[in-house]
Design a protein around this motif. Structure first.
Motif, PDB file in Angstrom:
ATOM      1  N   ARG A 159       0.837  -1.212   0.000  1.00 32.03           N
ATOM      2  CA  ARG A 159       0.000   0.000   0.000  1.00 32.03           C
ATOM      3  C   ARG A 159       0.866   1.254   0.000  1.00 32.03           C
ATOM      4  O   ARG A 159       0.553   2.241  -0.684  1.00 32.03           O
ATOM      5  N   VAL A 160       1.960   1.228   0.775  1.00 29.93           N
ATOM      6  CA  VAL A 160       2.888   2.366   0.792  1.00 29.93           C
ATOM      7  C   VAL A 160       3.451   2.595  -0.607  1.00 29.93           C
ATOM      8  O   VAL A 160       3.500   3.731  -1.111  1.00 29.93           O
ATOM      9  N   ALA A 161       3.877   1.514  -1.262  1.00 29.11           N
ATOM     10  CA  ALA A 161       4.471   1.628  -2.597  1.00 29.11           C
ATOM     11  C   ALA A 161       3.452   2.156  -3.606  1.00 29.11           C
ATOM     12  O   ALA A 161       3.792   2.972  -4.469  1.00 29.11           O
ATOM     13  N   ARG A 162       2.228   1.683  -3.514  1.00 28.24           N
ATOM     14  CA  ARG A 162       1.197   2.151  -4.456  1.00 28.24           C
ATOM     15  C   ARG A 162       0.913   3.644  -4.262  1.00 28.24           C
ATOM     16  O   ARG A 162       0.688   4.374  -5.221  1.00 28.24           O
ATOM     17  N   THR A 163       0.913   4.099  -3.008  1.00 26.08           N
ATOM     18  CA  THR A 163       0.722   5.536  -2.739  1.00 26.08           C
ATOM     19  C   THR A 163       1.842   6.345  -3.388  1.00 26.08           C
ATOM     20  O   THR A 163       1.595   7.376  -4.037  1.00 26.08           O
ATOM     21  N   ILE A 164       3.072   5.878  -3.230  1.00 19.63           N
ATOM     22  CA  ILE A 164       4.215   6.587  -3.809  1.00 19.63           C
ATOM     23  C   ILE A 164       4.132   6.591  -5.328  1.00 19.63           C
ATOM     24  O   ILE A 164       4.425   7.600  -5.977  1.00 19.63           O
ATOM     25  N   GLU A 165       3.719   5.472  -5.921  1.00 22.32           N
ATOM     26  CA  GLU A 165       3.589   5.419  -7.380  1.00 22.32           C
ATOM     27  C   GLU A 165       2.546   6.413  -7.875  1.00 22.32           C
ATOM     28  O   GLU A 165       2.702   7.026  -8.937  1.00 22.32           O
ATOM     29  N   ARG A 166       1.449   6.586  -7.097  1.00 22.65           N
ATOM     30  CA  ARG A 166       0.380   7.504  -7.530  1.00 22.65           C
ATOM     31  C   ARG A 166       0.835   8.961  -7.510  1.00 22.65           C
ATOM     32  O   ARG A 166       0.391   9.765  -8.331  1.00 22.65           O
TER      33      ARG A 166
END
Length: 453
Positions: A159-166
């Motif tokens: 979830r952290v990685a997906r937030t950063i990607e967004r």
């Protein structure tokens, strides 16, 4: 097109046996070597998965020193090679020593072609299985990578990685909050590489590691002659990251006067070097990180509230390793593979007690602690598997291996007896008093658990 045969290296100095063995393996591409130099040259050139090795090689044909030297070098150069050693009749001790040094199996002379052929085929099959396991492990590792470089299987980190990607392709400032060693710089690099600034520079600076009187020059640069020792004009880190990303680690350690200057840059997107009068426009994205409670620092007057809101347009909280189930063992295996390749190629994996210890430890130092412990364990490991003792985790040699009440009780007894013996410096009477038992009972326990006073 005919299928390529697997290669088999036969290290044997007897010309008659060479000829006999060469035709004994029609399913293999046989390579013959008669001494150490030619054997190692063939190993490097052909990379055979299986080697048969006669321990009695020149210049020591009646001994084993040269054969063991060849075995040791094979294990150092290509430790996944399956080496089958030949020993003379009754030389069981040499064969067992060869196994301890990494050989796969042994056979006794005189030769039984059928028996040794079976051992060679099994060795080849095992080599194939291990190679496939390594390939699957590598592909599984790729599946667990996020942001191109971070290894995780925990939904919390995904979830952290997906937030950063967004947010990567926006120009908002990102603040990463997390304990020391959780991978904040790795995530910052991942954000940079996922953004449209990836071709620009990624510049990192640890604000806590630079003395307060030098930090301003590090960030903003200085003009020639601005202060004693300023013999040339120097760009600061903000200017060096123009068109890219600047990562400010431990941003909570920036002193208040410098916070004002950083706030002006974030508002105006211009800087002035120390000793300069010219405003320099800079297109640098700021990503910052800290393990401190900035809201508490704001309340104490140690951090500017307006700067906080400029830096924290997006806040990403990174969970500690203890809150990422499955990640400690996943990361430990990746670290072991890397460090074994660099420092101790004979190490192949973790023993079950080590995996249990890794999974049960809280990792207060997070990924950094895990990496350091695995590195040390790989260096110190004597065998092919890293054990719990090699990791030097408190209690890792005891609690993790208790499978039932009886074994748990035995482990507890052993631990208490060892502590008491240590405190009494091995004195039986003092140890018995500390434990609240009689001397005969203590002797019985020492004998039962095979402990020495």
């Amino acid at each position: 097109m005919p299928e390529e045969k697997p290669k088999l290296l036969i290290v044997e100095d007897d010309a008659g046996l060479q000829a006999q063995l060469k035709w004994a393996y029609p399913d293999f591409d046989v390579i013959i070597a008669g001494d150490r130099a030619s054997a190692l040259a063939a190993l490097r050139a052909e990379e055979p998965p299986v080697v048969t090795l006669d321990l009695g090689l020149p210049p020591d044909p009646d001994g084993t020193s040269e054969g063991f030297a060849v075995l040791d070098e094979i294990m150092a150069i290509k430790p996944d090679t399956k080496v089958i050693v030949a020993s003379g009749h009754g030389a069981r001790e040499s064969a067992l020593q060869a196994i301890a040094r990494g050989a796969y199996d042994f056979y006794q002379k005189p030769l039984d072609i059928d028996s040794i052929g079976l051992i060679v085929r099994r060795a080849w099959q095992l080599f194939q299985i291990e190679a496939e396991n390594r390939r699957l492990a590598a592909s599984a590792g790729d599946e667990h990578k996020v942001l191109g470089r971070m290894l995780t299987a925990a939904p919390e980190m995904v979830r952290v990685a997906r937030t950063i990607e967004r947010v990567a392709n926006t120009n908002v400032s990102v603040m990463l909050l997390g304990a020391s060693g959780t991978g904040k710089e790795l995530l910052a690099r991942g954000l940079h590489e996922a953004s449209d600034r990836a071709k620009g520079a990624f510049v990192a600076i640890n604000c806590a590691a630079i003395p307060e009187n030098l930090l301003e020059s590090e960030l903003f640069g200085h003009e020639k002659g601005a202060f004693t020792g300023a013999v040339k004009t120097t760009e600061g880190k903000i200017e060096m990251a123009d068109g890219g990303t600047l990562f400010l680690d431990e941003v909570g350690d920036i002193p208040l006067p410098l916070q004002v200057k950083l706030l002006r840059f974030l508002q105006e997107r211009v800087i002035e070097r120390i000793g300069g009068r010219t405003s320099i426009p800079v297109n640098t994205r700021i990503v910052c990180a800290t393990h401190q409670n900035l809201e508490a620092m704001i309340a104490d007057g140690r951090f500017r509230e307006d700067l906080y809101y400029r830096l924290a347009e997006i806040v990403v909280k990174i969970p500690s390793l203890a809150d990422r189930p499955g990640d400690p063992t996943l990361l430990a295996k990746a670290f072991l593979t890397r460090f074994a390749r660099e420092m101790n190629p004979q190490v192949k994996g973790f023993a079950p007690d080590a995996l249990a210890a890794i999974d049960s430890w809280a990792w207060p130092g997070n990924v950094r602690e895990l990496e350091n412990r695995v590195k040390r364990a790989v260096i110190m490991a004597d065998g092919k598997l890293v054990g719990a003792a090699d990791l030097d985790l408190p209690g890792s040699g005891d609690e993790v291996s208790a499978l039932n009440l009886k074994s748990a009780r035995e482990l507890s007894d052993r631990k208490m007896i060892r502590h008491a013996l240590a405190r009494s410096e091995g004195n039986i009477s003092s140890t018995a008093k500390l434990l609240g038992i009689s001397r005969p009972t203590l002797y019985d326990l020492l004998k039962q658990y095979d402990l020495q006073a």
